[in-house]
Design an enzyme around this catalytic site. Structure first.
Site, PDB file in Angstrom:
ATOM      1  N   ASP A  67      82.205  31.486  31.281  1.00  0.00           N
ATOM      2  CA  ASP A  67      82.772  32.554  32.100  1.00  0.00           C
ATOM      3  C   ASP A  67      81.721  33.468  32.708  1.00  0.00           C
ATOM      4  O   ASP A  67      80.542  33.403  32.350  1.00  0.00           O
ATOM      5  CB  ASP A  67      83.782  33.376  31.279  1.00  0.00           C
ATOM      6  CG  ASP A  67      83.322  33.633  29.840  1.00  0.00           C
ATOM      7  OD1 ASP A  67      82.111  33.537  29.581  1.00  0.00           O
ATOM      8  OD2 ASP A  67      84.169  33.931  28.995  1.00  0.00           O
ATOM      9  N   HIS A 138      91.490  35.578  22.744  1.00  0.00           N
ATOM     10  CA  HIS A 138      90.994  34.851  23.932  1.00  0.00           C
ATOM     11  C   HIS A 138      89.821  33.936  23.563  1.00  0.00           C
ATOM     12  O   HIS A 138      89.058  34.223  22.643  1.00  0.00           O
ATOM     13  CB  HIS A 138      90.625  35.795  25.090  1.00  0.00           C
ATOM     14  CG  HIS A 138      89.434  36.657  24.887  1.00  0.00           C
ATOM     15  ND1 HIS A 138      89.437  38.019  25.067  1.00  0.00           N
ATOM     16  CD2 HIS A 138      88.141  36.361  24.544  1.00  0.00           C
ATOM     17  CE1 HIS A 138      88.238  38.506  24.846  1.00  0.00           C
ATOM     18  NE2 HIS A 138      87.427  37.528  24.515  1.00  0.00           N
ATOM     19  N   GLU A 143      92.976  34.895  28.559  1.00  0.00           N
ATOM     20  CA  GLU A 143      93.638  36.007  27.882  1.00  0.00           C
ATOM     21  C   GLU A 143      95.079  35.620  27.511  1.00  0.00           C
ATOM     22  O   GLU A 143      95.636  34.651  28.053  1.00  0.00           O
ATOM     23  CB  GLU A 143      93.654  37.228  28.819  1.00  0.00           C
ATOM     24  CG  GLU A 143      92.265  37.788  29.141  1.00  0.00           C
ATOM     25  CD  GLU A 143      91.680  38.639  28.001  1.00  0.00           C
ATOM     26  OE1 GLU A 143      91.955  38.365  26.819  1.00  0.00           O
ATOM     27  OE2 GLU A 143      90.928  39.582  28.318  1.00  0.00           O
TER      28      GLU A 143
HETATM   29  C1  F6R Z   1      82.040  34.936  26.252  1.00  0.00           C
HETATM   30  C2  F6R Z   1      83.363  34.536  25.851  1.00  0.00           C
HETATM   31  C3  F6R Z   1      84.243  35.419  25.033  1.00  0.00           C
HETATM   32  C4  F6R Z   1      83.584  35.846  23.727  1.00  0.00           C
HETATM   33  C5  F6R Z   1      84.535  36.723  22.909  1.00  0.00           C
HETATM   34  C6  F6R Z   1      83.910  37.189  21.607  1.00  0.00           C
HETATM   35  O1  F6R Z   1      81.425  33.914  27.015  1.00  0.00           O
HETATM   36  O2  F6R Z   1      83.746  33.488  26.229  1.00  0.00           O
HETATM   37  O3  F6R Z   1      85.413  34.699  24.754  1.00  0.00           O
HETATM   38  O4  F6R Z   1      83.240  34.703  22.991  1.00  0.00           O
HETATM   39  O5  F6R Z   1      84.894  37.834  23.674  1.00  0.00           O
HETATM   40  O6  F6R Z   1      82.825  38.003  21.890  1.00  0.00           O
HETATM   41  P1  F6R Z   1      81.881  38.565  20.738  1.00  0.00           P
HETATM   42  O7  F6R Z   1      81.083  37.416  20.225  1.00  0.00           O
HETATM   43  O8  F6R Z   1      81.019  39.590  21.438  1.00  0.00           O
HETATM   44  O9  F6R Z   1      82.772  39.158  19.692  1.00  0.00           O
END
Ligand code: F6R
Length: 236
Positions: A67, A138, A143
């Site tokens: 993303d 997500h 989402e």
């Molecule tokens: C980022 C992504 C998101 C994150 C998720 C968890 O490329 O795809 O789905 O993996 O928001 O983020 P953290 O690791 O910061 O808790």
């Protein structure tokens, strides 16, 4: 599904890096699906160490990221292209021309999204997809929704995602409200999925996603139907 609970973030990072390193060693021309966020940072550090120790060679690896924020170009320090360059690509011998992150400044998103999906298909799919998970369930930026969204698409970020990601920006108002994300189809077609989660605040959503009903309101729950998923969780 393999659900591994591990003692510390360091161990989580080492284990996840070992799984990715094994993939690269077994298939040097593999396609890695990569994620950003705080959780994989330790994994990327370990992979850089593995590269520096001569254990892995990225020269023929391709990568495709999940993303990107809409409105941020790759030079913006909160863009996911910048994150990947900074946390991995600049430190290993991957050819940057073989690394793909959605374009956050596309003029035609329908075209950009269709091309992104086609690229994954042209690669013959993703060999190993690394994922994190949001506290709303997500994966990528798929989402909670009334359907599982298949294709790469532009999404309005959920208020809880904007709150969670505000920590990276000077001010919450600067967090982009939209992102472009790979859809579930490419993720579900990956040959292997490796999901990493860290912290007590992820416990609840992991329980719902992997041990509750499959429901697009919890996007990660669809992974229960994937034949090769490893989840690594560390509470600390
Ligand atoms: C980022 C992504 C998101 C994150 C998720 C968890 O490329 O795809 O789905 O993996 O928001 O983020 P953290 O690791 O910061 O808790």
């Amino acid at each position: 599904m393999k659900f591994i609970t591990i003692k510390s973030y360091d161990e989580l990072s080492a284990k996840a890096a070992d799984i990715i390193a094994a993939q690269v060693i077994m298939k040097p021309t593999c396609v890695l699906g990569l994620a950003t966020g705080s959780t994989p940072i330790g994994t990327y550090k370990r992979l850089i160490e593995d590269y520096n120790n001569g254990k892995i060679d990225f020269s023929t690896v391709k990568s495709i990221n999940l993303d990107e924020y809409v409105g941020l170009d790759g030079n913006h320090d909160q863009s996911y292209r910048y994150f990947m360059n900074n946390n991995l690509f600049n430190h290993v011998n991957i050819d940057k021309a073989n690394t793909y992150v959605p374009n956050g400044c596309a003029t035609d998103y329908d075209k950009e999204c269709a091309e992104y999906d086609k690229r994954v298909q042209d690669f013959g799919g993703i060999d190993l997809q690394l994922l994190g998970i949001g506290i709303d369930g997500h994966i990528g930026f798929n989402e909670p929704d009334s359907i599982f969204t298949k294709e790469t698409h532009v999404v309005d970020l959920h208020p809880s995602t904007i709150d969670a990601n505000a920590r990276f920006f000077e001010d919450k108002s600067l967090v982009p409200k939209k992102a472009v994300t790979m859809g579930m189809l490419s993720i579900m077609q990956a040959k292997k999925v490796l999901l990493v989660a860290n912290g007590a605040n992820k416990k609840d959503i992991l329980e719902k996603a992997f041990f509750g009903p499959i429901n697009p309101q919890i996007p990660a729950s669809i992974l229960q139907l994937h034949p090769d998923v490893t989840v690594i969780y560390s509470e600390n």
